[in-house]
Design a protein around this motif. Sequence first.
Motif, PDB file in Angstrom:
ATOM      1  N   ALA A  96      -8.280 -22.494  22.320  1.00 25.19           N
ATOM      2  CA  ALA A  96      -7.876 -23.058  23.600  1.00 25.19           C
ATOM      3  C   ALA A  96      -6.764 -22.192  24.161  1.00 25.19           C
ATOM      4  O   ALA A  96      -6.311 -21.243  23.512  1.00 25.19           O
ATOM      5  CB  ALA A  96      -7.387 -24.500  23.433  1.00 25.19           C
ATOM      6  N   SER A  97      -6.321 -22.535  25.362  1.00 21.66           N
ATOM      7  CA  SER A  97      -5.109 -21.920  25.891  1.00 21.66           C
ATOM      8  C   SER A  97      -3.935 -22.842  25.630  1.00 21.66           C
ATOM      9  O   SER A  97      -4.073 -24.072  25.700  1.00 21.66           O
ATOM     10  CB  SER A  97      -5.254 -21.668  27.394  1.00 21.66           C
ATOM     11  OG  SER A  97      -6.168 -20.632  27.645  1.00 21.66           O
ATOM     12  N   TYR A  98      -2.792 -22.242  25.333  1.00 21.66           N
ATOM     13  CA  TYR A  98      -1.581 -23.005  25.037  1.00 21.66           C
ATOM     14  C   TYR A  98      -0.541 -22.653  26.097  1.00 21.66           C
ATOM     15  O   TYR A  98      -0.188 -21.484  26.272  1.00 21.66           O
ATOM     16  CB  TYR A  98      -1.098 -22.721  23.612  1.00 21.66           C
ATOM     17  CG  TYR A  98      -2.070 -23.281  22.612  1.00 21.66           C
ATOM     18  CD1 TYR A  98      -3.187 -22.551  22.229  1.00 21.66           C
ATOM     19  CD2 TYR A  98      -1.917 -24.571  22.122  1.00 21.66           C
ATOM     20  CE1 TYR A  98      -4.129 -23.088  21.355  1.00 21.66           C
ATOM     21  CE2 TYR A  98      -2.835 -25.116  21.243  1.00 21.66           C
ATOM     22  CZ  TYR A  98      -3.944 -24.380  20.876  1.00 21.66           C
ATOM     23  OH  TYR A  98      -4.874 -24.927  20.021  1.00 21.66           O
ATOM     24  N   LEU A  99      -0.106 -23.678  26.802  1.00 21.12           N
ATOM     25  CA  LEU A  99       0.770 -23.501  27.955  1.00 21.12           C
ATOM     26  C   LEU A  99       2.185 -23.926  27.613  1.00 21.12           C
ATOM     27  O   LEU A  99       2.401 -25.027  27.093  1.00 21.12           O
ATOM     28  CB  LEU A  99       0.276 -24.342  29.135  1.00 21.12           C
ATOM     29  CG  LEU A  99      -1.209 -24.297  29.470  1.00 21.12           C
ATOM     30  CD1 LEU A  99      -1.506 -25.177  30.684  1.00 21.12           C
ATOM     31  CD2 LEU A  99      -1.670 -22.884  29.718  1.00 21.12           C
ATOM     32  N   CYS A 100       3.129 -23.064  27.928  1.00 25.49           N
ATOM     33  CA  CYS A 100       4.551 -23.347  27.747  1.00 25.49           C
ATOM     34  C   CYS A 100       5.116 -23.706  29.126  1.00 25.49           C
ATOM     35  O   CYS A 100       4.801 -23.042  30.119  1.00 25.49           O
ATOM     36  CB  CYS A 100       5.241 -22.106  27.191  1.00 25.49           C
ATOM     37  SG  CYS A 100       7.027 -22.181  27.067  1.00 25.49           S
ATOM     38  N   ALA A 101       5.910 -24.758  29.204  1.00 29.46           N
ATOM     39  CA  ALA A 101       6.493 -25.171  30.482  1.00 29.46           C
ATOM     40  C   ALA A 101       7.921 -25.650  30.259  1.00 29.46           C
ATOM     41  O   ALA A 101       8.207 -26.325  29.270  1.00 29.46           O
ATOM     42  CB  ALA A 101       5.660 -26.284  31.122  1.00 29.46           C
ATOM     43  N   GLU A 155      -3.067 -13.290  25.099  1.00 28.43           N
ATOM     44  CA  GLU A 155      -4.153 -13.649  24.194  1.00 28.43           C
ATOM     45  C   GLU A 155      -3.757 -13.361  22.749  1.00 28.43           C
ATOM     46  O   GLU A 155      -3.024 -12.402  22.472  1.00 28.43           O
ATOM     47  CB  GLU A 155      -5.412 -12.845  24.551  1.00 28.43           C
ATOM     48  CG  GLU A 155      -6.658 -13.205  23.782  1.00 28.43           C
ATOM     49  CD  GLU A 155      -7.886 -12.458  24.305  1.00 28.43           C
ATOM     50  OE1 GLU A 155      -8.256 -12.666  25.475  1.00 28.43           O
ATOM     51  OE2 GLU A 155      -8.469 -11.668  23.531  1.00 28.43           O
ATOM     52  N   MET A 156      -4.219 -14.215  21.834  1.00 28.63           N
ATOM     53  CA  MET A 156      -4.000 -14.003  20.406  1.00 28.63           C
ATOM     54  C   MET A 156      -5.276 -14.369  19.662  1.00 28.63           C
ATOM     55  O   MET A 156      -6.050 -15.226  20.120  1.00 28.63           O
ATOM     56  CB  MET A 156      -2.843 -14.870  19.893  1.00 28.63           C
ATOM     57  CG  MET A 156      -1.501 -14.563  20.545  1.00 28.63           C
ATOM     58  SD  MET A 156      -0.148 -15.562  19.898  1.00 28.63           S
ATOM     59  CE  MET A 156       0.020 -14.883  18.260  1.00 28.63           C
ATOM     60  N   THR A 157      -5.474 -13.719  18.532  1.00 29.45           N
ATOM     61  CA  THR A 157      -6.636 -13.988  17.694  1.00 29.45           C
ATOM     62  C   THR A 157      -6.155 -14.341  16.300  1.00 29.45           C
ATOM     63  O   THR A 157      -5.222 -13.716  15.783  1.00 29.45           O
ATOM     64  CB  THR A 157      -7.566 -12.768  17.635  1.00 29.45           C
ATOM     65  OG1 THR A 157      -7.982 -12.450  18.964  1.00 29.45           O
ATOM     66  CG2 THR A 157      -8.796 -13.073  16.797  1.00 29.45           C
ATOM     67  N   ALA A 158      -6.781 -15.341  15.690  1.00 33.47           N
ATOM     68  CA  ALA A 158      -6.419 -15.755  14.341  1.00 33.47           C
ATOM     69  C   ALA A 158      -7.671 -16.214  13.613  1.00 33.47           C
ATOM     70  O   ALA A 158      -8.728 -16.432  14.217  1.00 33.47           O
ATOM     71  CB  ALA A 158      -5.381 -16.860  14.387  1.00 33.47           C
ATOM     72  N   THR A 159      -7.534 -16.358  12.296  1.00 37.91           N
ATOM     73  CA  THR A 159      -8.664 -16.730  11.457  1.00 37.91           C
ATOM     74  C   THR A 159      -8.599 -18.206  11.091  1.00 37.91           C
ATOM     75  O   THR A 159      -7.515 -18.758  10.866  1.00 37.91           O
ATOM     76  CB  THR A 159      -8.678 -15.875  10.181  1.00 37.91           C
ATOM     77  OG1 THR A 159      -8.677 -14.500  10.553  1.00 37.91           O
ATOM     78  CG2 THR A 159      -9.892 -16.180   9.324  1.00 37.91           C
ATOM     79  N   LEU A 189      -5.896 -18.596  22.732  1.00 39.01           N
ATOM     80  CA  LEU A 189      -6.006 -18.439  21.284  1.00 39.01           C
ATOM     81  C   LEU A 189      -7.477 -18.438  20.886  1.00 39.01           C
ATOM     82  O   LEU A 189      -8.195 -19.408  21.171  1.00 39.01           O
ATOM     83  CB  LEU A 189      -5.267 -19.562  20.566  1.00 39.01           C
ATOM     84  CG  LEU A 189      -5.331 -19.555  19.040  1.00 39.01           C
ATOM     85  CD1 LEU A 189      -4.675 -18.282  18.485  1.00 39.01           C
ATOM     86  CD2 LEU A 189      -4.662 -20.786  18.458  1.00 39.01           C
ATOM     87  N   ILE A 190      -7.883 -17.369  20.250  1.00 37.52           N
ATOM     88  CA  ILE A 190      -9.258 -17.235  19.773  1.00 37.52           C
ATOM     89  C   ILE A 190      -9.243 -17.379  18.261  1.00 37.52           C
ATOM     90  O   ILE A 190      -8.509 -16.659  17.575  1.00 37.52           O
ATOM     91  CB  ILE A 190      -9.842 -15.877  20.180  1.00 37.52           C
ATOM     92  CG1 ILE A 190      -9.844 -15.761  21.703  1.00 37.52           C
ATOM     93  CG2 ILE A 190     -11.252 -15.707  19.615  1.00 37.52           C
ATOM     94  CD1 ILE A 190     -10.150 -14.360  22.210  1.00 37.52           C
ATOM     95  N   ILE A 191     -10.040 -18.310  17.750  1.00 38.27           N
ATOM     96  CA  ILE A 191     -10.133 -18.538  16.309  1.00 38.27           C
ATOM     97  C   ILE A 191     -11.456 -17.967  15.811  1.00 38.27           C
ATOM     98  O   ILE A 191     -12.531 -18.296  16.337  1.00 38.27           O
ATOM     99  CB  ILE A 191     -10.071 -20.041  15.963  1.00 38.27           C
ATOM    100  CG1 ILE A 191      -8.877 -20.713  16.642  1.00 38.27           C
ATOM    101  CG2 ILE A 191     -10.024 -20.231  14.442  1.00 38.27           C
ATOM    102  CD1 ILE A 191      -7.540 -20.207  16.191  1.00 38.27           C
TER     103      ILE A 191
END
Lengths: 114, 109
Positions: free
Chosen positions: B84-89, B9-13, B105-107
């Motif tokens: 949203a969630s960001y998926l690496c594949a 999880e990550m948080t940003a402005t 990612l929480i904005i």
Amino acid sequence: NAGVTQTPKFRVLKTGQSMTLLCAQDMNHEYMYWYRQDPGMGLRLIHYSVGEGTTAKGEVPDGYNVSRLKKQNFLLGLESAAPSQTSVYFCAAAAQPDSTDTQYFGPGTRLTVL
Amino acid sequence: GQNIDQPTEMTATEGAIVQINCTYQTSGFNGLFWYQQHAGEAPTFLSYNVLDGLEEKGRFSSFLSRSKGYSYLLLKELQMKDSASYLCAVADSNYQLIWGAGTKLIIKP
């Protein structure tokens, strides 16, 4: 052009019941995939198909069967559902398995097994 | 074994820039994908890298270093809809996608 559709959207089963999930695509893509998505885990490949009449096992195939009788449809069957199969199931389709055409996903089927 | 690691999880402005990292160890490499997945929805394609370097597409950029087994997704001018969630594949030697668990990612305004 609907892309990839999945039926049903939601389903609740009792342990031991069977069901079939239907995936349909109108993009004429050769490759189709079934994934499951569980909290805290990445998408895991169950089975896939490289063309009409073909199927192959993915990472987690046990307890599932698939069929690709028509190019546009890819069916996922659960013969005897177990609580461990509670998950969100996504179907995807791709023209090719490499970068030139990405995997297009259906909206998902949310399955609960009691 | 095969493994894809990314932060949970990550948080940003809103309006800021955020970088989401992905490291991988796979049997073979045929490209790295980033997908976006809003809650309750299907993943949608964002970017693809197969050669080292930066690929830019509007507010989103993706970087790859094959020698380091490392990629990042850079999101600029963050908007609330980017939550949203960001998926690496990673596509392995058989062109099957190996997926990370995703970064939520929480904005915040």
